[in-house]
Design a protein around this motif. Structure first.
Motif, PDB file in Angstrom:
ATOM      1  N   VAL A 121       0.811  -1.123   0.064  1.00 25.36           N
ATOM      2  CA  VAL A 121      -0.142   0.100   0.105  1.00 25.36           C
ATOM      3  C   VAL A 121       0.830   1.228  -0.230  1.00 25.36           C
ATOM      4  O   VAL A 121       1.717   1.397   0.839  1.00 25.36           O
ATOM      5  N   HIS A 122       0.661   1.945  -1.044  1.00 31.44           N
ATOM      6  CA  HIS A 122       1.307   3.649  -0.858  1.00 31.44           C
ATOM      7  C   HIS A 122       0.493   4.485  -0.615  1.00 31.44           C
ATOM      8  O   HIS A 122      -0.783   4.473  -1.066  1.00 31.44           O
ATOM      9  N   LEU A 123       0.670   5.081   0.406  1.00 28.60           N
ATOM     10  CA  LEU A 123      -0.344   6.082   1.174  1.00 28.60           C
ATOM     11  C   LEU A 123      -0.539   7.264   0.428  1.00 28.60           C
ATOM     12  O   LEU A 123      -1.002   8.302   1.102  1.00 28.60           O
ATOM     13  N   GLY A 124       0.173   7.676  -0.518  1.00 26.89           N
ATOM     14  CA  GLY A 124       0.077   8.770  -1.405  1.00 26.89           C
ATOM     15  C   GLY A 124       1.189   9.624  -1.557  1.00 26.89           C
ATOM     16  O   GLY A 124       2.080   9.416  -0.585  1.00 26.89           O
ATOM     17  N   ASP A 125       1.179  10.794  -2.250  1.00 30.08           N
ATOM     18  CA  ASP A 125       2.367  11.608  -2.611  1.00 30.08           C
ATOM     19  C   ASP A 125       3.278  10.680  -3.252  1.00 30.08           C
ATOM     20  O   ASP A 125       4.554  10.699  -2.760  1.00 30.08           O
ATOM     21  N   MET A 126       2.953   9.917  -3.978  1.00 35.66           N
ATOM     22  CA  MET A 126       3.995   8.872  -4.979  1.00 35.66           C
ATOM     23  C   MET A 126       5.038   9.816  -5.836  1.00 35.66           C
ATOM     24  O   MET A 126       6.460   9.415  -5.511  1.00 35.66           O
ATOM     25  N   VAL A 127       4.312  10.606  -6.382  1.00 35.67           N
ATOM     26  CA  VAL A 127       5.164  11.870  -6.997  1.00 35.67           C
ATOM     27  C   VAL A 127       5.306  13.071  -6.338  1.00 35.67           C
ATOM     28  O   VAL A 127       4.363  13.367  -5.566  1.00 35.67           O
ATOM     29  N   ASN A 128       6.245  14.154  -6.991  1.00 38.44           N
ATOM     30  CA  ASN A 128       6.005  15.530  -6.470  1.00 38.44           C
ATOM     31  C   ASN A 128       5.001  16.352  -7.190  1.00 38.44           C
ATOM     32  O   ASN A 128       4.377  17.069  -6.426  1.00 38.44           O
ATOM     33  N   SER A 129       4.594  15.952  -8.447  1.00 37.37           N
ATOM     34  CA  SER A 129       3.806  16.617  -9.087  1.00 37.37           C
ATOM     35  C   SER A 129       2.986  15.763 -10.079  1.00 37.37           C
ATOM     36  O   SER A 129       3.691  15.127 -10.883  1.00 37.37           O
ATOM     37  N   GLY A 130       1.772  15.983  -9.775  1.00 41.66           N
ATOM     38  CA  GLY A 130       0.791  14.845 -10.463  1.00 41.66           C
ATOM     39  C   GLY A 130       0.719  14.776 -11.755  1.00 41.66           C
ATOM     40  O   GLY A 130       0.320  13.951 -12.451  1.00 41.66           O
ATOM     41  N   ASP A 131       1.182  15.807 -12.437  1.00 45.45           N
ATOM     42  CA  ASP A 131       0.970  15.984 -13.955  1.00 45.45           C
ATOM     43  C   ASP A 131       2.444  16.423 -14.605  1.00 45.45           C
ATOM     44  O   ASP A 131       2.714  16.576 -15.721  1.00 45.45           O
ATOM     45  N   ASN A 132       3.459  15.880 -13.715  1.00 51.65           N
ATOM     46  CA  ASN A 132       4.917  15.851 -14.259  1.00 51.65           C
ATOM     47  C   ASN A 132       5.310  14.425 -14.745  1.00 51.65           C
ATOM     48  O   ASN A 132       5.213  13.253 -14.075  1.00 51.65           O
ATOM     49  N   HIS A 133       5.585  14.229 -16.214  1.00 53.41           N
ATOM     50  CA  HIS A 133       5.744  13.198 -16.762  1.00 53.41           C
ATOM     51  C   HIS A 133       6.959  12.245 -16.256  1.00 53.41           C
ATOM     52  O   HIS A 133       7.031  11.076 -15.872  1.00 53.41           O
ATOM     53  N   GLU A 134       8.121  13.062 -15.820  1.00 46.73           N
ATOM     54  CA  GLU A 134       9.217  12.467 -15.589  1.00 46.73           C
ATOM     55  C   GLU A 134       9.111  11.983 -14.221  1.00 46.73           C
ATOM     56  O   GLU A 134       9.890  11.013 -13.756  1.00 46.73           O
ATOM     57  N   ASP A 135       8.416  12.480 -13.141  1.00 42.45           N
ATOM     58  CA  ASP A 135       8.116  11.952 -11.865  1.00 42.45           C
ATOM     59  C   ASP A 135       7.552  10.700 -12.095  1.00 42.45           C
ATOM     60  O   ASP A 135       7.896   9.856 -11.294  1.00 42.45           O
ATOM     61  N   TRP A 136       6.589  10.412 -12.882  1.00 40.20           N
ATOM     62  CA  TRP A 136       5.744   9.177 -12.889  1.00 40.20           C
ATOM     63  C   TRP A 136       6.782   8.154 -13.476  1.00 40.20           C
ATOM     64  O   TRP A 136       6.791   7.067 -13.019  1.00 40.20           O
ATOM     65  N   GLN A 137       7.346   8.492 -14.413  1.00 43.33           N
ATOM     66  CA  GLN A 137       8.479   7.536 -14.866  1.00 43.33           C
ATOM     67  C   GLN A 137       9.505   7.021 -13.904  1.00 43.33           C
ATOM     68  O   GLN A 137       9.513   5.866 -13.917  1.00 43.33           O
ATOM     69  N   ILE A 138       9.984   7.915 -13.250  1.00 43.26           N
ATOM     70  CA  ILE A 138      11.105   7.525 -12.024  1.00 43.26           C
ATOM     71  C   ILE A 138      10.064   6.392 -11.060  1.00 43.26           C
ATOM     72  O   ILE A 138      10.771   5.597 -10.603  1.00 43.26           O
ATOM     73  N   PHE A 139       8.822   7.087 -10.724  1.00 44.15           N
ATOM     74  CA  PHE A 139       8.143   6.322  -9.657  1.00 44.15           C
ATOM     75  C   PHE A 139       8.051   4.943  -9.899  1.00 44.15           C
ATOM     76  O   PHE A 139       8.126   3.976  -9.249  1.00 44.15           O
ATOM     77  N   PHE A 140       7.455   4.652 -11.309  1.00 50.29           N
ATOM     78  CA  PHE A 140       7.392   3.314 -11.987  1.00 50.29           C
ATOM     79  C   PHE A 140       8.395   2.528 -11.938  1.00 50.29           C
ATOM     80  O   PHE A 140       8.555   1.198 -11.910  1.00 50.29           O
ATOM     81  N   GLU A 141       9.435   3.151 -12.364  1.00 52.54           N
ATOM     82  CA  GLU A 141      10.880   2.410 -12.330  1.00 52.54           C
ATOM     83  C   GLU A 141      11.309   1.950 -10.959  1.00 52.54           C
ATOM     84  O   GLU A 141      11.587   0.709 -11.143  1.00 52.54           O
ATOM     85  N   ILE A 142      11.210   2.686 -10.232  1.00 52.16           N
ATOM     86  CA  ILE A 142      11.627   2.276  -8.724  1.00 52.16           C
ATOM     87  C   ILE A 142      10.672   1.323  -8.180  1.00 52.16           C
ATOM     88  O   ILE A 142      11.134   0.423  -7.575  1.00 52.16           O
ATOM     89  N   THR A 143       9.389   1.218  -8.584  1.00 53.24           N
ATOM     90  CA  THR A 143       8.517   0.212  -7.723  1.00 53.24           C
ATOM     91  C   THR A 143       8.284  -0.966  -8.826  1.00 53.24           C
ATOM     92  O   THR A 143       7.497  -1.865  -8.325  1.00 53.24           O
ATOM     93  N   ALA A 144       8.781  -1.192  -9.619  1.00 54.71           N
ATOM     94  CA  ALA A 144       8.702  -2.147 -10.475  1.00 54.71           C
ATOM     95  C   ALA A 144       8.749  -3.609  -9.959  1.00 54.71           C
ATOM     96  O   ALA A 144       7.886  -4.452 -10.140  1.00 54.71           O
ATOM     97  N   PRO A 145       9.955  -3.625  -9.149  1.00 53.20           N
ATOM     98  CA  PRO A 145      10.101  -4.927  -8.378  1.00 53.20           C
ATOM     99  C   PRO A 145       9.212  -5.223  -7.544  1.00 53.20           C
ATOM    100  O   PRO A 145       8.667  -6.389  -7.332  1.00 53.20           O
ATOM    101  N   LEU A 146       8.362  -4.265  -6.660  1.00 53.16           N
ATOM    102  CA  LEU A 146       7.309  -4.415  -6.071  1.00 53.16           C
ATOM    103  C   LEU A 146       6.156  -4.847  -6.683  1.00 53.16           C
ATOM    104  O   LEU A 146       5.564  -5.993  -6.415  1.00 53.16           O
TER     105      LEU A 146
END
Length: 281
Positions: A75-100
């Motif tokens: 469970v991720h409790l939110g604030d996964m990224v710094n800016s919800g509309d930032n493309h790069e933020d989401w790319q990094i988040f999904f790359e880091i969490t891929a193993p989980l």
């Protein structure tokens, strides 16, 4: 316009290369392609954490530690990224969490930094929702849709002979700097609803630290140590433990109890407690 849509298509397609499995209701949804989906059953291990935002180095280290516990649900409790509309933020988040996300169901909670929620909506698309595993009902709330809507949603779930556990980004009570804000104070009306419905455990984040508070027998855990800069812990009624540290919480669900450990980034157990299910009702 066409180029923007094409870039968005490529972005989402790339993220779907690692499927995200989300428990919803009695079943689940899968974003991306996967060959096997098996719903967890009791006993199972869950990891809970929040507020990773831009703290990528810490977030990556914590994910490496989480994998060692082989969770069935994260469970991720939110604030996964710094800016919800930032493309790069989401790319990094999904790359880091891929193993989980490869080994576990990944349950998102929308935080304030997921707004504007164009990517959150497109990729996750869940706001107020619940999931049943054995006799446990996991309830995920988004008060941004309205506090009264949250109360109605809570009362709409069949909790007879079930053990409800709530996950929400904003804390109901907190000894951190957000504890005195109007956002948090308004949410305290949910405490009465939790009490009436037999909720014994509530997880939140938003304040970047670890806290365990007890109010009228309900345990409130603040777990906002996923990577973002840490916040101080002050004092508030009911505070049992408050530590300024990056961390995550591991829960072991058994038929008659939930065993909880908060684990810091240096591998130390900074807090532990057990909830006996037979005492809930």
């Amino acid at each position: 316009m066409k180029r923007s849509l094409f870039v968005l298509f490529l972005f989402v397609t790339t993220l779907l290369a690692t499927p995200t499995k989300i428990l919803v209701g009695e079943g689940w949804k899968v974003v991306g392609e996967t060959s096997l989906v098996e719903k967890p059953s009791v006993p199972f291990t869950m990891i809970v954490y929040g507020d990773s935002r831009w703290g990528h180095r810490v977030h990556r280290k914590l994910v490496e530690m989480m994998i060692q516990h082989t969770p069935s649900i994260v469970v991720h409790l939110g604030d996964m990224v710094n800016s919800g509309d930032n493309h790069e933020d989401w790319q990094i988040f999904f790359e880091i969490t891929a193993p989980l996300r490869e080994i576990a169901f990944f349950q998102p909670v929308k935080g304030n930094h997921e707004k504007p929620d164009v990517y959150y909506k497109r990729y996750f698309g869940v706001y107020n929702y619940w999931a049943k595993v054995g006799n446990y009902v996991l309830i995920f709330l988004d008060p941004d849709v309205g506090i009264e809507e949250c109360r109605k949603f809570l009362r709409s779930i069949d909790l007879s002979r079930k053990v409800p556990i709530v996950f929400i980004h904003y804390p109901i009570f907190s000894a951190g700097p957000h504890g005195s804000t109007e956002t948090v104070k308004r949410l305290q009306v949910l405490h009465e609803t939790f009490s009436q419905l037999g909720v014994s455990l509530v997880f939140s984040s938003h304040d970047h630290n670890y806290q365990r508070l007890i109010k009228d027998g309900i345990i409130y855990v603040v777990s906002g140590g996923g990577g973002a800069p840490l916040y101080r812990v002050g004092s508030v009624e009911g505070l049992v433990k408050g530590i300024v540290v990056h961390h995550f919480v591991k829960l072991r669900f058994e038929e008659d109890r939930i065993e909880c450990e908060a684990i810091s980034i240096d591998g130390k157990v900074i807090d532990s407690f057990t909830i006996f299910v037979r005492n809930v009702f």
